[in-house]
Design a protein around this motif. Structure first.
Motif, PDB file in Angstrom:
ATOM      1  N   LEU A 116       0.854  -1.159  -0.130  1.00  0.00           N
ATOM      2  CA  LEU A 116      -0.218  -0.017  -0.099  1.00  0.00           C
ATOM      3  C   LEU A 116       0.888   1.291   0.031  1.00  0.00           C
ATOM      4  O   LEU A 116       1.803   1.261   0.534  1.00  0.00           O
ATOM      5  CB  LEU A 116      -1.000   0.069   1.144  1.00  0.00           C
ATOM      6  CG  LEU A 116      -1.891  -1.294   1.535  1.00  0.00           C
ATOM      7  CD1 LEU A 116      -2.657  -1.097   2.684  1.00  0.00           C
ATOM      8  CD2 LEU A 116      -2.869  -1.237   0.180  1.00  0.00           C
ATOM      9  N   ARG A 117       0.386   2.375  -0.931  1.00  0.00           N
ATOM     10  CA  ARG A 117       1.113   3.327  -0.616  1.00  0.00           C
ATOM     11  C   ARG A 117      -0.029   4.619  -0.540  1.00  0.00           C
ATOM     12  O   ARG A 117      -0.874   4.718  -1.230  1.00  0.00           O
ATOM     13  CB  ARG A 117       1.821   3.714  -2.148  1.00  0.00           C
ATOM     14  CG  ARG A 117       2.717   5.011  -2.140  1.00  0.00           C
ATOM     15  CD  ARG A 117       3.275   5.179  -3.126  1.00  0.00           C
ATOM     16  NE  ARG A 117       4.147   3.938  -3.803  1.00  0.00           N
ATOM     17  CZ  ARG A 117       4.494   3.824  -5.144  1.00  0.00           C
ATOM     18  NH1 ARG A 117       4.046   4.461  -6.157  1.00  0.00           N
ATOM     19  NH2 ARG A 117       5.133   2.676  -5.471  1.00  0.00           N
ATOM     20  N   ASN A 118       0.395   5.520  -0.005  1.00  0.00           N
ATOM     21  CA  ASN A 118      -0.433   6.973   0.235  1.00  0.00           C
ATOM     22  C   ASN A 118      -1.832   6.802   0.748  1.00  0.00           C
ATOM     23  O   ASN A 118      -2.657   7.162   0.288  1.00  0.00           O
ATOM     24  CB  ASN A 118      -0.535   7.597  -1.048  1.00  0.00           C
ATOM     25  CG  ASN A 118       0.820   7.909  -1.729  1.00  0.00           C
ATOM     26  OD1 ASN A 118       1.628   8.864  -1.091  1.00  0.00           O
ATOM     27  ND2 ASN A 118       0.964   7.898  -3.037  1.00  0.00           N
ATOM     28  N   PHE A 119      -1.908   5.905   1.829  1.00  0.00           N
ATOM     29  CA  PHE A 119      -2.823   5.888   2.674  1.00  0.00           C
ATOM     30  C   PHE A 119      -2.640   6.240   4.325  1.00  0.00           C
ATOM     31  O   PHE A 119      -1.503   6.202   4.508  1.00  0.00           O
ATOM     32  CB  PHE A 119      -3.521   4.342   2.947  1.00  0.00           C
ATOM     33  CG  PHE A 119      -3.954   3.818   1.504  1.00  0.00           C
ATOM     34  CD1 PHE A 119      -5.614   4.274   1.523  1.00  0.00           C
ATOM     35  CD2 PHE A 119      -3.278   3.171   0.460  1.00  0.00           C
ATOM     36  CE1 PHE A 119      -6.079   3.625   0.404  1.00  0.00           C
ATOM     37  CE2 PHE A 119      -4.048   2.557  -0.712  1.00  0.00           C
ATOM     38  CZ  PHE A 119      -5.480   3.038  -0.829  1.00  0.00           C
ATOM     39  N   ASP A 120      -3.645   6.671   4.956  1.00  0.00           N
ATOM     40  CA  ASP A 120      -3.403   6.972   6.314  1.00  0.00           C
ATOM     41  C   ASP A 120      -3.642   5.603   7.022  1.00  0.00           C
ATOM     42  O   ASP A 120      -4.552   5.101   7.093  1.00  0.00           O
ATOM     43  CB  ASP A 120      -4.583   7.920   6.751  1.00  0.00           C
ATOM     44  CG  ASP A 120      -4.584   8.519   8.104  1.00  0.00           C
ATOM     45  OD1 ASP A 120      -3.835   7.642   9.104  1.00  0.00           O
ATOM     46  OD2 ASP A 120      -5.146   9.497   8.607  1.00  0.00           O
ATOM     47  N   TRP A 121      -2.276   5.102   7.509  1.00  0.00           N
ATOM     48  CA  TRP A 121      -2.401   3.939   8.215  1.00  0.00           C
ATOM     49  C   TRP A 121      -3.377   3.494   9.485  1.00  0.00           C
ATOM     50  O   TRP A 121      -3.437   2.593   9.725  1.00  0.00           O
ATOM     51  CB  TRP A 121      -0.992   3.721   8.462  1.00  0.00           C
ATOM     52  CG  TRP A 121      -0.150   3.410   7.304  1.00  0.00           C
ATOM     53  CD1 TRP A 121       0.701   4.107   6.645  1.00  0.00           C
ATOM     54  CD2 TRP A 121      -0.085   1.964   6.705  1.00  0.00           C
ATOM     55  NE1 TRP A 121       1.186   3.428   5.660  1.00  0.00           N
ATOM     56  CE2 TRP A 121       0.849   2.347   5.664  1.00  0.00           C
ATOM     57  CE3 TRP A 121      -0.614   0.901   6.733  1.00  0.00           C
ATOM     58  CZ2 TRP A 121       0.974   0.992   4.557  1.00  0.00           C
ATOM     59  CZ3 TRP A 121      -0.496  -0.054   6.072  1.00  0.00           C
ATOM     60  CH2 TRP A 121       0.297  -0.048   5.040  1.00  0.00           C
ATOM     61  N   THR A 122      -3.734   4.675   9.918  1.00  0.00           N
ATOM     62  CA  THR A 122      -4.582   4.647  11.505  1.00  0.00           C
ATOM     63  C   THR A 122      -5.964   4.213  10.821  1.00  0.00           C
ATOM     64  O   THR A 122      -6.656   3.706  11.668  1.00  0.00           O
ATOM     65  CB  THR A 122      -4.788   6.059  12.001  1.00  0.00           C
ATOM     66  OG1 THR A 122      -5.197   6.839  11.239  1.00  0.00           O
ATOM     67  CG2 THR A 122      -3.302   6.264  12.540  1.00  0.00           C
ATOM     68  N   TYR A 123      -6.167   4.284   9.636  1.00  0.00           N
ATOM     69  CA  TYR A 123      -7.541   3.851   9.131  1.00  0.00           C
ATOM     70  C   TYR A 123      -7.303   2.469   8.578  1.00  0.00           C
ATOM     71  O   TYR A 123      -8.311   1.727   7.987  1.00  0.00           O
ATOM     72  CB  TYR A 123      -8.235   4.566   8.334  1.00  0.00           C
ATOM     73  CG  TYR A 123      -8.520   6.001   8.703  1.00  0.00           C
ATOM     74  CD1 TYR A 123      -9.495   6.227   9.928  1.00  0.00           C
ATOM     75  CD2 TYR A 123      -7.748   7.224   8.221  1.00  0.00           C
ATOM     76  CE1 TYR A 123      -9.564   7.308  10.226  1.00  0.00           C
ATOM     77  CE2 TYR A 123      -8.278   8.345   8.936  1.00  0.00           C
ATOM     78  CZ  TYR A 123      -9.230   8.447   9.930  1.00  0.00           C
ATOM     79  OH  TYR A 123      -9.484   9.512  10.570  1.00  0.00           O
ATOM     80  N   ILE A 124      -6.160   1.973   8.214  1.00  0.00           N
ATOM     81  CA  ILE A 124      -5.835   0.736   7.555  1.00  0.00           C
ATOM     82  C   ILE A 124      -5.543  -0.317   8.551  1.00  0.00           C
ATOM     83  O   ILE A 124      -6.309  -1.513   8.450  1.00  0.00           O
ATOM     84  CB  ILE A 124      -4.681   0.730   6.535  1.00  0.00           C
ATOM     85  CG1 ILE A 124      -5.089   1.819   5.455  1.00  0.00           C
ATOM     86  CG2 ILE A 124      -4.470  -0.395   5.888  1.00  0.00           C
ATOM     87  CD1 ILE A 124      -6.214   1.537   4.311  1.00  0.00           C
ATOM     88  N   LYS A 125      -4.429  -0.142   9.198  1.00  0.00           N
ATOM     89  CA  LYS A 125      -4.046  -1.189  10.110  1.00  0.00           C
ATOM     90  C   LYS A 125      -4.565  -0.805  11.590  1.00  0.00           C
ATOM     91  O   LYS A 125      -4.260   0.264  12.089  1.00  0.00           O
ATOM     92  CB  LYS A 125      -2.641  -1.309  10.158  1.00  0.00           C
ATOM     93  CG  LYS A 125      -2.029  -1.915   8.976  1.00  0.00           C
ATOM     94  CD  LYS A 125      -2.245  -3.529   9.110  1.00  0.00           C
ATOM     95  CE  LYS A 125      -1.587  -4.116   8.017  1.00  0.00           C
ATOM     96  NZ  LYS A 125      -1.734  -5.628   8.073  1.00  0.00           N
ATOM     97  N   PRO A 126      -5.429  -1.418  12.021  1.00  0.00           N
ATOM     98  CA  PRO A 126      -6.369  -1.070  13.425  1.00  0.00           C
ATOM     99  C   PRO A 126      -5.244  -1.177  14.644  1.00  0.00           C
ATOM    100  O   PRO A 126      -4.343  -1.997  14.576  1.00  0.00           O
ATOM    101  CB  PRO A 126      -7.370  -2.102  13.489  1.00  0.00           C
ATOM    102  CG  PRO A 126      -7.184  -3.174  12.426  1.00  0.00           C
ATOM    103  CD  PRO A 126      -6.088  -2.790  11.378  1.00  0.00           C
TER     104      PRO A 126
END
Length: 161
Positions: A116-126
């Motif tokens: 993954l690139r250019n995502f806000d990780w707080t919403y992807i990986k709990p």
């Protein structure tokens, strides 16, 4: 999305092919009509995502999911297969829900982390607070932060004379 729509798609599109619909989002396309991007799992555990059942891709062939800009509320993202496919979800939350489903399926069925690139990780990986309960928990945390800000703004501040 409506659970009735999910049930109807499962019954009409995926059950006859012995597949299970995992996640879907409505996407915006220049052509007319409703379009959906779906993630389905077959009985043989081959994970595929399909676009309007006209194209099918294996999750193993997905090399990168690019959110474009994590700091902008942009529902558009890029799926990198043999060529790059641009997808525009109906909302940013739909985009993140879809990507969370892809990440979970990649971890479970492909035994690899999805790139993954250019995502806000707080919403992807709990985190431990988010767990995997989705957007309601995110909204709860935002409300908690807002409540803290209100409490802090109501605290008296000593003025130096």
């Amino acid at each position: 999305m409506s659970s009735l729509l999910r049930e109807e798609m499962q019954r009409v599109l995926f059950r006859p092919a012995k597949q299970r619909l995992v996640e879907f989002i409505e996407i915006e396309e220049p052509t007319q009509g409703r379009h959906f991007l779906c993630v389905a799992v077959a009985k043989n555990k081959v994970v595929q995502d399909s676009y309007r059942r006209t194209e099918m891709w294996s999750l193993q062939d997905l090399t990168l999911v690019d959110g474009r800009d994590p700091d902008v509320d942009d529902p558009c993202f890029l799926l990198h297969f043999d060529k790059v496919r641009t997808v525009t979800a109906i909302s940013c939350s739909a985009k993140y829900a879809f990507v969370r489903a892809l990440v979970a399926l990649s971890d479970q069925h492909c035994q690899r982390s999805l790139n993954l690139r250019n995502f806000d990780w707080t919403y992807i990986k709990p985190t431990s607070f988010y767990s995997n309960r989705g957007d309601c928990v995110v909204l709860t945390q935002i409300c908690f932060y807002a409540f803290n800000l209100v409490c802090l703004s109501m605290c008296p501040v000593p003025l130096d004379a």
